[in-house]
Design an enzyme around this catalytic site. Structure first.
Site, PDB file in Angstrom:
ATOM      1  N   GLU A 106     -10.038 -24.832  41.522  1.00 34.80           N
ATOM      2  CA  GLU A 106     -10.038 -23.660  41.747  1.00 34.80           C
ATOM      3  C   GLU A 106     -11.385 -23.215  43.151  1.00 34.80           C
ATOM      4  OE1 GLU A 106      -8.445 -20.851  42.873  1.00 34.80           O
ATOM      5  OE2 GLU A 106      -6.568 -21.526  41.542  1.00 34.80           O
ATOM      6  N   SER A 148      14.543  16.401  -7.727  1.00 40.04           N
ATOM      7  CA  SER A 148      14.076  16.430  -8.685  1.00 40.04           C
ATOM      8  C   SER A 148      12.696  15.087  -8.733  1.00 40.04           C
ATOM      9  CB  SER A 148      14.486  15.418  -9.938  1.00 40.04           C
ATOM     10  OG  SER A 148      16.272  16.189  -9.937  1.00 40.04           O
TER      11      SER A 148
END
Length: 697
Positions: free
Chosen positions: A94, A364
Site C-alpha cells: 500500500e 409449590s
C-alpha cells in the site's frame, strides 16, 4: 543594434520580469497558502482518531465468548501486539514510502494523474496509508475530487499532529476486511480463529490482500482471487526486502486453515447470558463514573462454558416440538456466580428473557420459603398437622378457600413438615401460613430477594404470587449457601480499552455477606428438601422426585412446582444450584405429557452431567442441629418395629423424647392434632431412651 532588435530585447526583458514576478507571486501565494493551511490546521488542532471499539466478553476461564459492538466489529490492538509480518505486508503493498513522506506520495500522485487524464476519468488512486486512514475515519469512499481534497486536508492535519506509528496502527485497526470485520484483530479472529499477534507470514499476506476489494479477494468468497493477490503481496515484500526469499517460498507453500465456522460458533454462545452481563457491566461502570458507550471494554464473566453447553444440550434433548418455552439458570452457592443461563428457545426469534423478565406463578416451589419462615416461628421437621380437606376462611370471614392436592386426595391423618414437603401437601402448607401469619412469610421472601406481592389470602402458600425464575433460584441458592446473602453476579472484572482494570471482584469478598436466615435453619431446610427423592415419605401421593430418582447419583435438595400453565424445578448440591421453568408465553395450559416431562428431565440431566466425574458431596450439618432417625408416621425415635424410618435433623429443643412404639406418643399426637396445635414432644431425655447420640454434631 537596430530598432527592431532593441524592441525584441525589451519585450524579452519584460517577459522575464513578468515571469519572475509571477514566480515570486506564485511562491508567495503558495507560501501564504501553506502558512495559512498550517495556521488553520493548528487552530483546528489534531483530528480525533477515536473510533467505536467492540466490547469483548470472556468466560470464567478467560476465553472469548462473544462481543458487543456499535456499527462495526473492531478490536483495537497496539502495533507491537500484531504480528510483525502485518505491518511489513501492508507497507509493501500500500505505501512503500510511508515513513519517508509527509502524507502524500507525489510521484504516485503524478503517475495516477497522468493515467486519469489519458483515460478522461479517475481510474487509479495514489492514496497513502495516511490518506486512506483519513478516509476510513471521516469520509465516504466516493471517487470525487471534492472528497479527495477533504481527504488531503485531513491527511495533512494527521501528519502534523501524530507519529507515523500511531497512524499505521490506526489504519490497521480501521481498514475493512469484509464480512463486517474492521481492523486486523477482528479479521484475524474471524478468518483464522486466533489473535493477530500469532499470524504467520503467509496468513498475514493473505489477510492484507483483502482490503483491496473485500468482496473480490475474501478467501471465503473467491479462494483463487485471494491467493493470487496473496502471491502479489509476497512478491512485493520480497522485492522491498521485507522478507527473505526462503521465507517467501515457505509462505507460498504453507497450507492455510480458515476457521470461520469456529468463530461463528463462538458468537452464538449464551446470548441471553451476555445480555445480562452487559446490563450488569453498564450498572457497574455507571457507579464508577464511566459509560459503557465508550466501547472497547473487556468484560470477564462468570459463565462456565461447559455448564452452558450442557444446559443447551439437555434443553434441546427434552423440549418438545411445539411452542413450549423454557427458562434455565445455574449458579454457585459459594459465590453467587451465574454459570449458565438460557432465557428461551431462540434468542434471535425472541430476546425476551424468561429467567429475568418473565413473572410466573411458582406453584409449590414457594413452599420451602414458607417453611423457612415457619422454622423461624417454632416449627420443626417433626411438627405434625392434620392433612384433610379443609375450608379456610379469610378476609374477616367474608371469603372461603378450599385447596386440593395435586391428585385430589388427602392423607386424612396427621403428617409432619418433613413429609408434607416431600409429597408437596397443599393442606399442610396453607395451615402453616395460617399459623405463622403473612408478615413472617413476606419478611423471609424479602430477605431472600424474592420480589413478590404477598396478598393476605390462603392461596399465597401455594405459590399464586408471580415471581421471576431468577429471584426464586437465587433464594434457593442463598439457602444452599447456609443462609448467606449471596447476590447474583455475572461480571468478574472489567478492563477499559487501555487495559486498565476498572472493576474486579474476588470470591473472598463474598465471605462477609450478611446472613438472611440462620445457618441451622438453612441446613434443616436443605435436608428436608432431600426428601423429594425418598420413597420413605410416600403416602396418598408419592414423593415428588421419584420419577427421576433412577438417574440420581448424589444427594440433591430440591423442590418442584406445578400450576395449570407452569412447571418449575429448583434444586442444588453443595456446589451448584439450578432452576428450570417451562410454560407457554401466552399462558396456555400444560396438557401434553411431553410438556410435563420436560422440566424434571432437563434439571436432573443437567445436574448429573455437570457433576459427572466428581465425588458426591454430602450436605454437612451445622453445629446447632441434631440428627436422629425417626418414624415418619408419628415422629418418635425409631426402633426395629417401626418400618418407615428416616434420618431427620432438628434443633436440640425439637429432638423427639419418646420412642415410635410408645402408645403415649400416638395418643399425644391425636390429642394435639384434634386441638389444632403444633405437637411438642414431652418426656425423658431422648439420648437416654435411644442410642442415636452419634448423630449429634
Amino acid at each position: 543594434m537596430g530598432r527592431a532588435d532593441y524592441q525584441l530585447q525589451k519585450r524579452k526583458r519584460l517577459k522575464l520580469r513578468i515571469a519572475i514576478w509571477l514566480l515570486i507571486v506564485s511562491i508567495s501565494a503558495m507560501g501564504t497558502i501553506l502558512i495559512s493551511l498550517r495556521i488553520y490546521a493548528q487552530i483546528l488542532g489534531p483530528p480525533s482518531l477515536a473510533v467505536a471499539k467492540a466490547t469483548e466478553f470472556l468466560d470464567s476461564n478467560g476465553h472469548s465468548i462473544g462481543d458487543r459492538f456499535a456499527e462495526q466489529r473492531r478490536y483495537w490492538v497496539n502495533l507491537d501486539e500484531m504480528s510483525p509480518f502485518i505491518s511489513k505486508a501492508i507497507l509493501a503493498v500500500e505505501d512503500q514510502q510511508f515513513y519517508k513522506h509527509n502524507g502524500f506520495d507525489y510521484k504516485r500522485i503524478a503517475a495516477a494523474l497522468l493515467k486519469d487524464v489519458k483515460a478522461m476519468k479517475k481510474v487509479e488512486g495514489a492514496s497513502t496509508i495516511t490518506q486512506q486512514y483519513a478516509r476510513n475515519l471521516y469520509l465516504s469512499h466516493d471517487k470525487t475530487w471534492t472528497r479527495k481534497a477533504k481527504e488531503a486536508l485531513y491527511a495533512y492535519r494527521m501528519e502534523i499532529f501524530y507519529e507515523k506509528d500511531e497512524l499505521l496502527e490506526g489504519y490497521l485497526n480501521t481498514v475493512y476486511f469484509g464480512h463486517g470485520m474492521y481492523g486486523i484483530e477482528a479479521a484475524s479472529r474471524y478468518y483464522y480463529g486466533k489473535p493477530s499477534k500469532e499470524l504467520t507470514l503467509a496468513e498475514s499476506a493473505l489477510l492484507i490482500s483483502i482490503p483491496k476489494g473485500p468482496s473480490y479477494y475474501s478467501p471465503l468468497i473467491n479462494e483463487n482471487n485471494a491467493y493470487r493477490r496473496q502471491n502479489i503481496v509476497l512478491g512485493l515484500m520480497e522485492s522491498e526486502g521485507m522478507a527473505t526469499s526462503e521465507a517467501i517460498v515457505r509462505a507460498r507453500d504453507e497450507n492455510i486453515v480458515l476457521k470461520n465456522e469456529e468463530w461463528q460458533a463462538t458468537k452464538s454462545v449464551a446470548p441471553y447470558f451476555l445480555n445480562e452481563a452487559w446490563n450488569e457491566a453498564e450498572r457497574i461502570l455507571k457507579s464508577k463514573g464511566r459509560m459503557i458507550a465508550e466501547g472497547g471494554w473487556t468484560i470477564e464473566t462468570t459463565l462456565n462454558t461447559q455448564h452452558q453447553k450442557v444446559a443447551e444440550e439437555v434443553v434441546a434433548d427434552w423440549m418438545p416440538n411445539n411452542d413450549l418455552e423454557v427458562g434455565f439458570i445455574s449458579m454457585e452457592p459459594k459465590t453467587g456466580y451465574v454459570t449458565a443461563l438460557i432465557g428461551g428457545r431462540s434468542y434471535s426469534e425472541s430476546p425476551f428473557n424468561r429467567v429475568t423478565q418473565a413473572k410466573r406463578q411458582p406453584g409449590s416451589t414457594i413452599k420451602p420459603l414458607l417453611y423457612a419462615a415457619a422454622l423461624e416461628k417454632g416449627f420443626s421437621p417433626l411438627t405434625f398437622l392434620e392433612s384433610e380437606q379443609t375450608i379456610f376462611t379469610y378476609d374477616n370471614g367474608r371469603s372461603e378457600y378450599t385447596p386440593n392436592n395435586f391428585n385430589g386426595e388427602f392423607a386424612n391423618h396427621p403428617i409432619s413438615l418433613a413429609q408434607a414437603l416431600a409429597i408437596s401437601d397443599n393442606i399442610y402448607a396453607v395451615k402453616t401460613l395460617e399459623k405463622i401469619g403473612y408478615k413472617p412469610f413476606s419478611s423471609i421472601l424479602k430477605r431472600l430477594g424474592v420480589e413478590a406481592s404477598v396478598q393476605e389470602t390462603p392461596s399465597m402458600a401455594l405459590g399464586t404470587s408471580e415471581v421471576t425464575l431468577e429471584d426464586l433460584t437465587s433464594a434457593f441458592n442463598k439457602i444452599a449457601s447456609g443462609g448467606l446473602d449471596r447476590q447474583l453476579q455475572t461480571v468478574l472484572s472489567i478492563k477499559d480499552s487501555n487495559g486498565d482494570v476498572v472493576f474486579d471482584v474476588s470470591p473472598n469478598e463474598r465471605e462477609d455477606d450478611d446472613p438472611v436466615m440462620s445457618a441451622d435453619d438453612a441446613f434443616i431446610l436443605t435436608h428436608l428438601m432431600t426428601g423429594m427423592f425418598d420413597p420413605t415419605f410416600n403416602d396418598y401421593a408419592p414423593a415428588t422426585g421419584l420419577s427421576i430418582r433412577g438417574k440420581q447419583t448424589r444427594p440433591y435438595a430440591a423442590k418442584s412446582g406445578t400450576t395449570i400453565s407452569d412447571q418449575v424445578l429448583i434444586g442444588y448440591t453443595p456446589t451448584l444450584t439450578a432452576g428450570v421453568w417451562n410454560g407457554y408465553d401466552d399462558g396456555q395450559q400444560l396438557q401434553l405429557a411431553v410438556d410435563k416431562q420436560a422440566t424434571k428431565n432437563i434439571w436432573i440431566d443437567f445436574m448429573e452431567r455437570v457433576h459427572q466425574g466428581q465425588a458426591a458431596k454430602p450436605f454437612l450439618p451445622t453445629k446447632g442441629v441434631y440428627g436422629v432417625i425417626v418414624d415418619i408416621e408419628n415422629g418418635g425415635l425409631a426402633v426395629a418395629e417401626c418400618t418407615k424410618q428416616r434420618l431427620v435433623y432438628v434443633k436440640k429443643s425439637d429432638v423427639p423424647r419418646r420412642l415410635c412404639t410408645d402408645p403415649k406418643l400416638q395418643k399425644q399426637l391425636v390429642e394435639d392434632v384434634e386441638e389444632n396445635e403444633m405437637i411438642e414432644m414431652e418426656g425423658d431425655d431422648p439420648w437416654s431412651l435411644f442410642p442415636f447420640s452419634f448423630f449429634r454434631n
